[in-house]
Design a protein around this motif. Structure first.
Motif, mmCIF file in Angstrom:
data_model
loop_
_atom_site.group_PDB
_atom_site.id
_atom_site.type_symbol
_atom_site.label_atom_id
_atom_site.label_comp_id
_atom_site.label_asym_id
_atom_site.label_seq_id
_atom_site.Cartn_x
_atom_site.Cartn_y
_atom_site.Cartn_z
ATOM 1 N N ALA A 40 -8.921 -12.881 -8.104
ATOM 2 C CA ALA A 40 -8.939 -11.753 -7.162
ATOM 3 C C ALA A 40 -8.449 -10.495 -7.875
ATOM 4 O O ALA A 40 -7.323 -10.451 -8.381
ATOM 5 C CB ALA A 40 -8.064 -12.055 -5.955
ATOM 6 N N VAL A 41 -9.315 -9.477 -7.922
ATOM 7 C CA VAL A 41 -8.992 -8.203 -8.551
ATOM 8 C C VAL A 41 -9.064 -7.114 -7.484
ATOM 9 O O VAL A 41 -10.093 -6.956 -6.815
ATOM 10 C CB VAL A 41 -9.961 -7.873 -9.701
ATOM 11 N N ALA A 42 -7.974 -6.364 -7.333
ATOM 12 C CA ALA A 42 -7.905 -5.329 -6.300
ATOM 13 C C ALA A 42 -7.723 -3.962 -6.928
ATOM 14 O O ALA A 42 -7.320 -3.834 -8.096
ATOM 15 C CB ALA A 42 -6.746 -5.611 -5.338
ATOM 16 N N THR A 43 -8.030 -2.939 -6.143
ATOM 17 C CA THR A 43 -7.718 -1.566 -6.521
ATOM 18 C C THR A 43 -7.058 -0.884 -5.333
ATOM 19 O O THR A 43 -7.431 -1.120 -4.183
ATOM 20 C CB THR A 43 -8.976 -0.789 -6.955
ATOM 21 N N TYR A 44 -6.027 -0.048 -5.646
ATOM 22 C CA TYR A 44 -5.263 0.580 -4.561
ATOM 23 C C TYR A 44 -4.716 1.914 -5.075
ATOM 24 O O TYR A 44 -3.942 1.946 -6.041
ATOM 25 C CB TYR A 44 -4.118 -0.336 -4.126
ATOM 26 N N ASN A 45 -5.128 3.005 -4.436
ATOM 27 C CA ASN A 45 -4.544 4.323 -4.699
ATOM 28 C C ASN A 45 -3.283 4.437 -3.861
ATOM 29 O O ASN A 45 -3.346 4.506 -2.632
ATOM 30 C CB ASN A 45 -5.531 5.439 -4.354
ATOM 31 N N VAL A 46 -2.130 4.460 -4.530
ATOM 32 C CA VAL A 46 -0.846 4.420 -3.820
ATOM 33 C C VAL A 46 -0.273 5.819 -3.580
ATOM 34 O O VAL A 46 0.871 5.957 -3.163
ATOM 35 C CB VAL A 46 0.166 3.532 -4.572
ATOM 36 N N GLU A 47 -1.041 6.844 -3.847
ATOM 37 C CA GLU A 47 -0.782 8.231 -3.424
ATOM 38 C C GLU A 47 0.585 8.749 -3.879
ATOM 39 O O GLU A 47 1.548 8.776 -3.124
ATOM 40 C CB GLU A 47 -0.929 8.364 -1.898
ATOM 41 N N ASN A 48 0.629 9.173 -5.143
ATOM 42 C CA ASN A 48 1.801 9.850 -5.697
ATOM 43 C C ASN A 48 3.088 9.039 -5.522
ATOM 44 O O ASN A 48 4.090 9.520 -4.986
ATOM 45 C CB ASN A 48 1.966 11.242 -5.080
ATOM 46 N N LEU A 49 3.059 7.820 -5.994
ATOM 47 C CA LEU A 49 4.200 6.923 -5.857
ATOM 48 C C LEU A 49 5.201 7.165 -6.983
ATOM 49 O O LEU A 49 4.837 7.184 -8.163
ATOM 50 C CB LEU A 49 3.724 5.474 -5.884
ATOM 51 N N SER A 50 6.456 7.340 -6.627
ATOM 52 C CA SER A 50 7.533 7.523 -7.609
ATOM 53 C C SER A 50 8.814 6.954 -7.032
ATOM 54 O O SER A 50 8.873 6.628 -5.837
ATOM 55 C CB SER A 50 7.715 9.013 -7.938
ATOM 56 N N PRO A 51 9.874 6.848 -7.849
ATOM 57 C CA PRO A 51 11.149 6.366 -7.303
ATOM 58 C C PRO A 51 11.698 7.239 -6.176
ATOM 59 O O PRO A 51 12.535 6.784 -5.402
ATOM 60 C CB PRO A 51 12.080 6.383 -8.519
ATOM 61 N N LYS A 52 11.222 8.473 -6.084
ATOM 62 C CA LYS A 52 11.668 9.363 -5.007
ATOM 63 C C LYS A 52 10.942 9.092 -3.690
ATOM 64 O O LYS A 52 11.336 9.621 -2.651
ATOM 65 C CB LYS A 52 11.459 10.820 -5.424
ATOM 66 N N THR A 53 9.886 8.295 -3.742
ATOM 67 C CA THR A 53 9.159 7.932 -2.532
ATOM 68 C C THR A 53 10.066 7.103 -1.621
ATOM 69 O O THR A 53 10.921 6.340 -2.088
ATOM 70 C CB THR A 53 7.902 7.123 -2.903
ATOM 71 N N SER A 54 9.866 7.238 -0.328
ATOM 72 C CA SER A 54 10.736 6.553 0.628
ATOM 73 C C SER A 54 10.669 5.040 0.467
ATOM 74 O O SER A 54 9.630 4.471 0.100
ATOM 75 C CB SER A 54 10.341 6.924 2.058
ATOM 76 N N LYS A 55 11.774 4.401 0.755
ATOM 77 C CA LYS A 55 11.838 2.934 0.730
ATOM 78 C C LYS A 55 10.817 2.335 1.693
ATOM 79 O O LYS A 55 10.189 1.310 1.400
ATOM 80 C CB LYS A 55 13.251 2.488 1.103
ATOM 81 N N ALA A 56 10.614 3.003 2.822
ATOM 82 C CA ALA A 56 9.669 2.498 3.822
ATOM 83 C C ALA A 56 8.252 2.436 3.265
ATOM 84 O O ALA A 56 7.505 1.491 3.546
ATOM 85 C CB ALA A 56 9.704 3.374 5.069
ATOM 86 N N LYS A 57 7.868 3.424 2.464
ATOM 87 C CA LYS A 57 6.512 3.395 1.908
ATOM 88 C C LYS A 57 6.380 2.266 0.895
ATOM 89 O O LYS A 57 5.353 1.559 0.891
ATOM 90 C CB LYS A 57 6.156 4.736 1.270
ATOM 91 N N PHE A 58 7.370 2.086 0.044
ATOM 92 C CA PHE A 58 7.313 0.961 -0.893
ATOM 93 C C PHE A 58 7.160 -0.348 -0.130
ATOM 94 O O PHE A 58 6.374 -1.225 -0.521
ATOM 95 C CB PHE A 58 8.567 0.928 -1.760
#
Length: 611
Positions: free
Chosen positions: A309-327
Motif C-alpha cells: 500500500a502506497v499513499a500520498t498526503y499533502n499535510v499542508e505546511n506541517l512543522s513542529p509549530k503546528t498544533s498538537k491537534a493537527k498532528f
C-alpha cells in the motif's frame, strides 16, 4: 462575514486612473457629468461590463435600498430600481460605497443618490478580474421608508446558461455586449447589484474560516458521488456555482457550518456581488436553513498480506509549530482512514522551525513529531527518508523549506539505502544484469533542471517488498499562482503556470523511461500533489509514451476528485503506476476537502499493488 471581501484601495480615483492607463475606459470618461435627462441605475450599468458613465457625476438616481453592509472597511448599501427597462443585459441594482462609514439608510428606503460612477477592480486592475460598477463619493436623500422590495431574480437551471463565458481569444471581454441568455458570466454581470435568490441550494464548497461557502444553482449538473460538482474539463466551469456570504448580524444569525452535500433549505437571497476570492456571490440578507446530510469521512480497506500500500498526503505546511491537534488528526487519518499504508509520500513537510526564516533546513523534528503521533494512534513505528533542500530554493512559505518525504513501515517494507543523495546531486539509473537500481536512494530527480526553480524537487526512493524492488517517486509540482481566474475578464484565461508543470512532468517522465529502459518490468509508483488536473497538458506529458497510468481515470467519473476549490470538486493529487503493475486497487479517501473541519485541504490517496 468575510474579512477578505472587505479590502479595497483607499482611493477609488487611483483605480480609475489605472483603468484609463490600461485602456479599460474611454478617454475623457473619467470626468464630467451625465446629462440628457434623468439617469437611472440601468443607464449607469449599461449593457457591457464597464459603465458608459464611468468617471462621471450622476445626480438623484432613484431606487429602493435592498441591503446594507454595516461592517468592515467596505461599507455601503445596494439599491435597486423598481421600474426596470426592457433590456435583460442592463442591471437594475448597484452598490453605493461609503468606505468605513456606516450609511444612514435602512432596507426599504426610497432614495435618490448622487455621486461618481466608478469601476472597482477587486485585487487591483492588474489582477485580471472583472470590475464592480459602484457609486462613490455619494450623497443621498431618503424620501420614504418601509417600501416593498423588488422581487429577487431566481437563479436556477433555466436561468443560468450552461456555457460559462464568451471566448475573446484570451483578450478582455469587457467591451463585449452582454448576452445573459448565452453565457453564465454575462448572466451574473447583468444582475450585478440586484437581489437574486437560490432555493434549496446544495452546498458544493464547505464553510471556510472566512464564513463563506459555495452552493450550486444547477443541482443536477456534474454531480459528484457525495454531492459536490465535478470539475472535469476546461470547457465546463460548472456555471451554477455561487459563493454565499452573509450581511445578517452574526449574533442572531450564525453563519451555517456546512459540508459538501448539505443544503440551505428554503430561500437564500441578497444582492449579487463580485470579489477576488471566488467571483460572483450572494451577500445574503436571507439564509436558508441548514440541512445536515451527515457526510461521513471515508475509510479505505486494509491491504492484503501480498499487497503493498502506497499513499500520498499533502499535510499542508506541517512543522513542529503546528498544533498538537493537527498532528493527532493527521495520524488518526493515516492509521484509521488509510489503514496504515506501507509507504507514504508526504508533501509540504516544513523544516524544524517552520516559517521562521532562519536558514534551518532540517526536518527531523517535524517528522519525529508526526511519526510519534502515528504510533500513539496505534499505527506502525514508521521510519522516514528525505533530503534537506537548499535554503529558500523550493518555494512555499519563505523560511518554511517545504519538501517531500517518505514514511515507511519497516515491518512490511524495507528501504534500500544507497549513499550519495543530496539537494543538488541528480540521481541516476544504474542497469545491472537487466535490472534497475539507483545511484543514490533517496535521491533527487534532475534537481538542476530549470523546471524546478522555486519548486520542490522530486524524491525517488528504492524499496523492497517481499524481496522485490519497488521505486517510488514523490512529487509536489509548482502551484497555479499567477494564473488568470476562470471568472476573470480575460477569456479564455491564460494558465501561465502550466508551462513549468509541463516541464516538470517531462523530467519525471524521462526519469521513469530511464528506469524502464534498464528494466522494462520495473515497478514504479509516481505519487504526489501535481497541482494539475487529469486532463491537463502536464498530466499528458507525464504519461506520454504510455510509461505511466494516471489511476484517477480508472475511478468512476463521479469519484474523480480530492480537492475542492471555489465549489469545484477537482483533482490535484495523483498516483500513477508503471505499465508492469497491472494488479492495482486505487482509492481517494475523502476525509478533508469536503468538510468545514479539515486537517488539510487535500484528501489523501492510496494504491494497493502486487509487485
Amino acid at each position: 462575514m468575510s474579512s477578505r471581501a472587505l479590502r479595497r484601495p483607499a482611493a477609488i480615483t487611483a483605480v480609475i486612473a489605472s483603468a484609463l492607463a490600461a485602456g479599460l475606459l474611454a478617454p475623457g470618461s473619467a470626468s464630467g457629468s451625465a446629462s440628457g435627462g434623468e439617469v437611472r441605475i440601468h443607464d449607469i450599468q449599461g449593457s457591457t461590463r464597464i459603465s458608459p458613465l464611468a468617471g462621471k457625476q450622476v445626480a438623484e438616481v432613484p431606487g429602493t435600498v435592498t441591503a446594507v453592509r454595516a461592517f468592515g472597511s467596505s461599507r455601503g448599501f445596494w439599491f435597486q430600481d423598481a421600474d426596470p427597462d426592457d433590456s435583460p443585459a442592463t442591471s437594475e441594482g448597484i452598490f453605493v460605497y461609503t468606505g468605513s462609514t456606516t450609511p444612514a439608510v435602512s432596507v426599504g428606503d426610497a432614495v435618490t443618490v448622487s455621486g461618481t460612477v466608478s469601476e472597482y477592480y477587486p485585487g487591483g486592475a492588474a489582477a485580471g478580474l472583472q470590475s464592480v460598477t459602484e457609486i462613490t463619493k455619494a450623497s443621498w436623500t431618503v424620501h420614504s421608508s418601509g417600501n416593498p422590495l423588488p422581487a429577487a431574480f431566481p437563479l436556477r437551471p433555466a436561468t443560468v446558461p450552461n456555457r460559462y463565458a464568451p471566448d475573446a481569444g484570451g483578450g478582455s471581454i469587457e467591451g463585449l455586449e452582454l448576452r445573459p441568455h448565452s453565457y453564465a458570466l454575462d448572466r451574473y454581470e447583468s444582475l450585478e447589484g440586484m437581489t437574486v435568490a437560490v432555493q434549496d441550494a446544495r452546498v458544493t464548497g464547505a464553510t471556510n474560516t472566512y464564513k463563506e461557502l459555495w452552493v450550486t444553482a444547477e443541482p443536477g449538473h456534474q454531480r459528484t458521488a457525495r454531492g459536490g460538482v465535478l470539475y472535469h474539463s476546461y470547457r465546463d466551469a460548472n456555471p451554477g456555482r455561487v459563493k454565499i456570504t452573509s450581511l445578517l448580524p452574526y449574533a442572531q444569525h450564525p453563519f451555517p457550518v456546512a459540508n459538501v452535500g448539505d443544503e440551505l433549505t428554503g430561500t437564500t437571497a441578497g444582492p449579487l456581488d463580485y470579489d477576488n476570492f471566488g467571483g460572483y456571490g450572494i451577500q445574503a440578507t436571507a439564509l436558508g436553513e441548514l440541512t445536515d446530510n451527515h457526510l461521513a469521512r471515508e475509510t479505505t480497506r486494509k491491504q492484503d498480506a501480498d499487497e503493498l500500500a502506497v499513499a500520498t498526503y499533502n499535510v499542508e505546511n506541517l512543522s513542529p509549530k503546528t498544533s498538537k491537534a493537527k498532528f493527532e488528526r493527521l495520524a488518526q487519518a493515516l492509521v484509521d482512514n488509510l489503514a496504515s499504508p506501507d509507504i507514504v509520500a508526504l508533501e509540504e513537510v516544513q523544516d524544524d522551525t517552520g516559517a521562521t526564516d532562519d536558514k534551518v533546513v532540517t526536518s527531523g523534528a517535524t517528522l519525529k513529531k508526526l511519526t510519534d503521533a502515528i504510533a500513539a494512534a496505534g499505527g506502525p513505528a514508521y521510519q522516514w527518508r528525505q533530503i534537506d533542500p537548499e535554503n529558500n530554493k523550493d518555494g512555499g512559505q519563505p523560511g518554511g523549506n517545504i519538501r517531500v518525504a517518505f514514511l515507511y513501515n519497516p515491518e512490511r517494507v524495507s528501504f534500500t539505502d544507497i549513499p550519495g543523495g543530496d539537494a543538488t546531486t541528480p540521481v541516476r539509473v544504474v542497469g545491472r544484469g537487466g535490472k534497475a537500481t539507483l545511484s543514490a536512494s533517496p535521491g533527487r530527480v534532475d534537481p538542476a533542471n530549470p523546471a524546478w526553480e522555486d519548486s520542490r524537487k522530486p524524491l525517488v526512493g528504492q524499496f523492497s517488498f517481499q524481496g522485490k524492488p519497488v521505486f517510488v517517486v514523490a512529487n509536489h509540482f509548482n502551484s497555479k499562482g499567477g494564473d488568470q481566474g476562470m471568472d476573470g475578464r480575460f477569456q479564455q484565461p491564460a494558465r501561465g503556470s502550466e508551462k513549468q508543470r509541463g516541464e516538470q512532468a517531462k523530467a519525471v517522465n524521462s526519469f521513469v523511461k530511464e528506469l524502464l529502459a534498464a528494466d522494462p518490468k520495473a515497478d514504479v509508483v509516481v505519487a504526489g500533489d501535481l497541482n494539475d488536473y487529469q486532463f491537463s497538458p502536464a498530466l499528458h506529458a507525464l504519461t506520454e509514451g504510455g510509461v505511466l497510468t494516471d489511476l484517477v481515470n480508472r475511478l468512476p467519473r463521479e469519484e474523480r476528485y480530492g480537492y475542492v476549490y471555489n465549489g469545484n470538486s477537482q483533482v490535484l493529487d495523483h498516483v500513477l503506476t508503471s505499465r508492469g503493475l497491472s494488479r492495482v486497487d486505487y482509492d481517494i479517501v475523502h476525509v478533508n476537502a469536503e468538510f468545514a473541519d479539515q486537517a488539510s485541504d487535500h484528501d489523501p490517496q492510496v494504491v494497493r499493488i502486487k509487485p
